[in-house]
Write a protein that holds these residues in place. Sequence first.
Motif, PDB file in Angstrom:
ATOM      1  N   GLN A   2       0.714  -0.999   0.123  1.00  0.00           N
ATOM      2  CA  GLN A   2       0.024  -0.039   0.052  1.00  0.00           C
ATOM      3  C   GLN A   2       0.896   1.462  -0.044  1.00  0.00           C
ATOM      4  OE1 GLN A   2      -1.835  -1.270   3.962  1.00  0.00           O
ATOM      5  NE2 GLN A   2      -1.229   0.912   4.407  1.00  0.00           N
ATOM      6  N   SER A  28      -6.195  -1.754  -8.486  1.00  0.00           N
ATOM      7  CA  SER A  28      -5.727  -1.001  -7.099  1.00  0.00           C
ATOM      8  C   SER A  28      -7.120  -0.340  -6.703  1.00  0.00           C
ATOM      9  CB  SER A  28      -4.926   0.077  -7.604  1.00  0.00           C
ATOM     10  OG  SER A  28      -5.174   0.958  -8.716  1.00  0.00           O
ATOM     11  N   ALA A  30      -8.322   3.054  -4.258  1.00  0.00           N
ATOM     12  CA  ALA A  30      -8.177   4.664  -3.586  1.00  0.00           C
ATOM     13  C   ALA A  30      -9.125   5.096  -2.707  1.00  0.00           C
ATOM     14  CB  ALA A  30      -7.502   5.370  -4.598  1.00  0.00           C
ATOM     15  N   VAL A  37      -5.545  12.275  -3.034  1.00  0.00           N
ATOM     16  CA  VAL A  37      -5.418  10.581  -2.672  1.00  0.00           C
ATOM     17  C   VAL A  37      -5.253  10.407  -1.129  1.00  0.00           C
ATOM     18  CG1 VAL A  37      -4.347   8.400  -3.191  1.00  0.00           C
ATOM     19  CG2 VAL A  37      -4.855   9.727  -4.890  1.00  0.00           C
ATOM     20  N   ALA A  40      -3.847   4.991  -1.056  1.00  0.00           N
ATOM     21  CA  ALA A  40      -4.060   3.909  -2.399  1.00  0.00           C
ATOM     22  C   ALA A  40      -3.310   2.680  -2.190  1.00  0.00           C
ATOM     23  CB  ALA A  40      -3.520   4.685  -3.740  1.00  0.00           C
ATOM     24  N   ARG A  41      -3.911   1.508  -2.456  1.00  0.00           N
ATOM     25  CA  ARG A  41      -3.429   0.374  -2.430  1.00  0.00           C
ATOM     26  C   ARG A  41      -3.165  -0.588  -3.759  1.00  0.00           C
ATOM     27  NH1 ARG A  41      -5.855  -2.209   3.108  1.00  0.00           N
ATOM     28  NH2 ARG A  41      -5.386  -0.352   4.645  1.00  0.00           N
ATOM     29  N   GLN A 222      -0.542   3.502  -9.676  1.00  0.00           N
ATOM     30  CA  GLN A 222      -1.928   3.188  -8.871  1.00  0.00           C
ATOM     31  C   GLN A 222      -2.943   3.588  -9.658  1.00  0.00           C
ATOM     32  OE1 GLN A 222      -0.680   3.905  -5.265  1.00  0.00           O
ATOM     33  NE2 GLN A 222      -0.608   1.639  -4.686  1.00  0.00           N
ATOM     34  N   ALA A 224      -6.001   3.611  -9.710  1.00  0.00           N
ATOM     35  CA  ALA A 224      -7.286   3.870  -9.004  1.00  0.00           C
ATOM     36  C   ALA A 224      -7.338   5.285  -8.871  1.00  0.00           C
ATOM     37  CB  ALA A 224      -7.552   3.099  -7.805  1.00  0.00           C
ATOM     38  N   ALA A 225      -6.033   6.049  -8.673  1.00  0.00           N
ATOM     39  CA  ALA A 225      -6.065   7.329  -8.424  1.00  0.00           C
ATOM     40  C   ALA A 225      -6.638   8.154  -9.537  1.00  0.00           C
ATOM     41  CB  ALA A 225      -4.515   7.811  -8.307  1.00  0.00           C
TER      42      ALA A 225
END
Length: 265
Positions: A2, A28, A30, A37, A40-41, A222, A224-225
């Motif tokens: 993460q 991912s 977030a 953010v 985020a993972r 990542q 998802a960001a």
Amino acid sequence: MQQELSDSPDRSTGLKTLAIEVIGREGSIALMDDARVVEARWLGRESRAAAGLAVQISDLAEKRLPDRLLSSLDGISVAVGPGSFTGLRVAVTTAKTLGYALQIPIVAVNSLCAIAELSPVENAKRAVAASAVLVGLSAYRGQVYRGRFVAGEDADIDLVSAEQWKTELQSAVSCGTAQPMACDETPHSHDEKKYIFMGDRAVFDRVGVEISDAQWAGDGLQRAAGVGRLGVEMLRRGETTPAMDLVPDYLRPSAAEEKASGAIG
């Protein structure tokens, strides 16, 4: 694994949203505070399955939401495609379930747009004055999901053959444009760093077109960001999708669907 990008879970100043993407073999998630953010993972291959994804989301809420409740979210953003058929189904089903059960608005974000959204950060790191981004994701079976993003123009997203992809990529690298017919007789007369390239590096490498390190901005992201940033903007504009209407956008039928319709064999 993460990545924590802020130091406190209770400093919210805007919309709190959860972003989810399983575009490729990994994914991912977030937690966002507007465009910032919070955390985020990465989702490894073992965590991108539905059960693993649910555990990661629950743990993120437990550690980062002030009241530890997902119901306190203002929205859920999810990458709906194109991308991995299995991954997209898992991500969309998870977002649909959470949104419906908790009555949270859902925003459907295009995968290629989400990746391109991360390009300004990468450009700043490389000091590249790029005005366009070319994103490529593997669609398998000799095809590529291609997204062309040029400043001041609408996004151009399509499913293209490997041959067309190679032509566009060569043009973007040598001419500073991904429009093959726009090249003149002196292909290096344009700024070769006009384009930034992102996505799956394999789809760039396998066609044998050399890309400089300064032009490549696709590693270690990542995604998802990017989903979260676009999701917040769409949420503010009211561009939400009812949970029961949320479906993956594959851009093409699966092999099984093609076979069933008689398109294969």
